[in-house]
Write an enzyme that holds these catalytic residues in place. Structure first.
Site, mmCIF file in Angstrom:
data_model
loop_
_atom_site.group_PDB
_atom_site.id
_atom_site.type_symbol
_atom_site.label_atom_id
_atom_site.label_comp_id
_atom_site.label_asym_id
_atom_site.label_seq_id
_atom_site.Cartn_x
_atom_site.Cartn_y
_atom_site.Cartn_z
ATOM 1 N N HIS A 130 -11.734 -2.069 6.802
ATOM 2 C CA HIS A 130 -11.796 -3.283 5.978
ATOM 3 C C HIS A 130 -12.071 -4.520 6.835
ATOM 4 C CE1 HIS A 130 -10.454 -0.721 2.810
ATOM 5 N NE2 HIS A 130 -9.273 -0.541 3.343
ATOM 6 N N ASN B 141 -6.865 -3.548 -4.446
ATOM 7 C CA ASN B 141 -8.072 -2.906 -4.974
ATOM 8 C C ASN B 141 -7.756 -1.644 -5.765
ATOM 9 O OD1 ASN B 141 -7.461 -2.273 -2.152
ATOM 10 N ND2 ASN B 141 -9.056 -0.716 -2.375
ATOM 11 N N HIS C 201 -3.663 -3.746 2.450
ATOM 12 C CA HIS C 201 -5.027 -3.219 2.460
ATOM 13 C C HIS C 201 -5.338 -2.360 3.680
ATOM 14 C CE1 HIS C 201 -8.853 -2.875 0.624
ATOM 15 N NE2 HIS C 201 -9.524 -3.705 1.394
ATOM 16 N N VAL C 202 -5.117 -2.850 4.872
ATOM 17 C CA VAL C 202 -5.318 -2.059 6.090
ATOM 18 C C VAL C 202 -4.032 -1.262 6.322
ATOM 19 C CG1 VAL C 202 -5.777 -2.136 8.554
ATOM 20 C CG2 VAL C 202 -6.874 -3.783 7.020
ATOM 21 N N HIS D 258 -3.845 -9.473 -0.979
ATOM 22 C CA HIS D 258 -4.002 -8.073 -0.577
ATOM 23 C C HIS D 258 -4.866 -7.900 0.673
ATOM 24 C CE1 HIS D 258 -3.805 -3.813 -0.869
ATOM 25 N NE2 HIS D 258 -5.120 -3.701 -0.928
ATOM 26 N N TYR E 295 -2.049 4.410 -6.235
ATOM 27 C CA TYR E 295 -3.218 5.178 -5.781
ATOM 28 C C TYR E 295 -3.610 6.270 -6.762
ATOM 29 C CZ TYR E 295 -3.121 2.660 -1.394
ATOM 30 O OH TYR E 295 -3.166 1.663 -0.467
ATOM 31 N N ASP F 245 0.827 -1.213 0.000
ATOM 32 C CA ASP F 245 0.000 0.000 0.000
ATOM 33 C C ASP F 245 0.860 1.261 0.000
ATOM 34 O OD1 ASP F 245 -1.270 -2.351 1.452
ATOM 35 O OD2 ASP F 245 -3.030 -1.158 1.025
HETATM 36 FE FE LIG Z 1 -6.206 -1.902 -0.523
#
Ligand SMILES: [Fe+2]
Length: 467
Positions: free
Chosen positions: A327, A232, A354-355, A317, A198, A166
């Site tokens: 999440h 994501n 993810h987190v 992920h 991102y 991330d």
């Molecule tokens: Fe993510």
């Protein structure tokens, strides 16, 4: 001014929450580290880390990843902005003549953005454990880099992986990458657990931010392979602007050797590297029964020969065990599908992102439930993996600071700080793991664990045995 509280009261509030959490805890450790409260913002477009290399059509965004199943291949990728130019990679080692490999050029459009010329070239049949130099570009605008191939696959080969997730492109992202680069533990390649640029946080998913990200991370990924997982933020699904093909920018820019592991898509695949077998899964592709990913994983796990690669590592992920409020339980359906296999095949560790925080679990499983017995609680299980969330690269969305309380019994350590980790395999039985927060010196480890290999040395390696 207006309604924003003074910073001292924010610090007090954070302190109060942390102290309160410590009182309520009956699990592992919720770190009491208190960081400065500040916004996480992207570096401006004119930042030095985004600078376009000088010269007409100079190769930029150079990056490498493993190019075959065993580490004798490397995929070299780069972008040229003005014209397609050369697809050739010239490479050599100190003891070999110069050779050439020919790649291919790809372009794509995304709404009102047109990509540069994206080059991907696979170099094959390299010698193990050898330093290679390589050159991309033509004429006066060639650029030279180098990489070191991994040692031959084998059970007692030491090897050091970095863990980053991330990442994004904020000032904090830059700190994370700098800390990784300066870590004296020296990762030899990066296991990247998804969410790269991102760019999708910008209007129309401004793909210029994919280019800036490529230039930002080049200083590491041109010299050592990063093993990619999709998150994501790679989906880039935007039907409102006519972009209905998921993963379009990601799949054009980042190639992985998925065919080498009989995978049919770049979203799930495996590689061997030194003494590790790495399985990459996709949280954002179908994973239910009968799906291609399910079928692939079902056939893949029995292929892992622990006498050849003792360390079985999974990258995905969305975490399966996550005690933050962000999440929460998003990974649950995939856990239900695959966790029994992970226990059966003695996966050593699962890394997720993810987190936007850090968390490490004890060895636990939650596979007893059969719809009528009511047994749906994670239990200590020494045949199960350790689950590590390392989504703390430092992206624009900021830290995940809110945690569920009390800390679950299975959660060994959690902290909402940016950082990276190192997984340092010593031999077939032992690996040393350390997580580094960005506020500390380069050598400082905030959370550590000795991993005992689940196949060769399945001794209890809990770090929180008294709970
Ligand atoms: Fe993510």
């Amino acid at each position: 001014m207006g309604s924003s509280p003074p910073s001292s009261s924010i610090v007090f509030a954070v302190l109060f929450l942390v102290c309160n959490a410590a009182v309520l805890c009956y699990g592992g450790k919720t770190s009491s580290f208190v960081r400065k409260v500040e916004k996480t913002i992207d570096m401006p477009l004119d930042s030095d880390v985004f600078k376009v290399p000088p010269g007409y059509n100079a190769p930029q965004q150079v990056h490498i990843t493993q190019g075959d199943h065993v580490g004798k291949g490397v995929i070299v990728s780069w972008v040229t902005a003005d014209e397609s130019g050369s697809n050739t990679v010239i490479y050599w080692s100190e003891s070999s003549k110069k050779k050439e490999a020919e790649g291919k050029t790809y372009t794509y459009k995304f709404y009102n953005y047109t990509s540069g010329y994206i080059h991907h070239c696979i170099i094959r049949n390299l010698e193990f454990n050898t330093k290679y130099y390589y050159v991309v570009g033509v004429g006066n605008t060639t650029r030279q880099f180098w990489f070191v191939t991994p040692p031959a696959v084998g059970p007692d080969v030491p090897y050091t992986f970095g863990l980053i997730g991330d990442l994004g492109q904020t000032y904090d992202s830059n700190r994370t990458l700098t800390h990784y680069e300066n870590n004296p533990a020296k990762g030899q390649s990066v296991l990247f657990v998804g969410d790269l640029s991102y760019a999708d946080n910008y209007p129309n998913h401004d793909n210029v931010r994919w280019d800036t990200w490529g230039r930002f991370v080049e200083r590491s990924v041109a010299y050592q392979p990063w093993i990619w997982t999709t998150g994501n933020h790679e989906i880039d699904f935007a039907p409102d602007i006519g972009e209905t093909k998921p993963f379009k920018p990601y799949t054009h820019r980042y190639h992985v050797p998925y065919r080498a592991s009989q995978s049919t898509t770049p979203f799930w695949y495996s590689i061997k590297r030194a003494s590790a077998y790495i399985i990459v899964l996709s949280s954002y592709s179908a994973y239910g029964k009968y799906t291609p990913q399910y079928q692939w994983l079902e056939e893949e796990l029995p292929k892992v020969n622990r006498s050849e690669t003792p360390w079985l590592v999974v990258l995905v992920h969305s975490p399966w065990y996550n005690s933050y409020e962000y999440h929460y339980m998003e990974g649950e359906t995939m856990r239900v599908m695959y966790e029994p296999w992970f226990v059966k095949y003695k996966v050593d560790v699962v890394f997720a992102g993810h987190v936007h925080a850090y968390e490490r679990s004890e060895r636990i499983s939650n596979i007893a439930y059969n719809i009528v017995n009511g047994q749906c609680v994670p239990v200590r299980d020494q045949t199960a993996p350790v689950y590590i969330t390392i989504g703390d690269g430092g992206n624009i969305e900021g830290l995940a600071t809110n945690m569920t309380n009390p800390q679950p019994e299975y959660s060994a350590y959690r902290e909402a700080s940016f950082g990276h980790a190192i997984f340092d395999i010593k031999n077939r039985t032992h690996a040393y793991y350390g997580w580094h927060r960005n506020q500390d010196g380069y050598a400082v480890e905030a959370d550590t664990m000795w991993f005992y290999n689940r196949y060769w040395h399945p001794v209890d390696d809990s770090t929180n045995s008294d709970s």
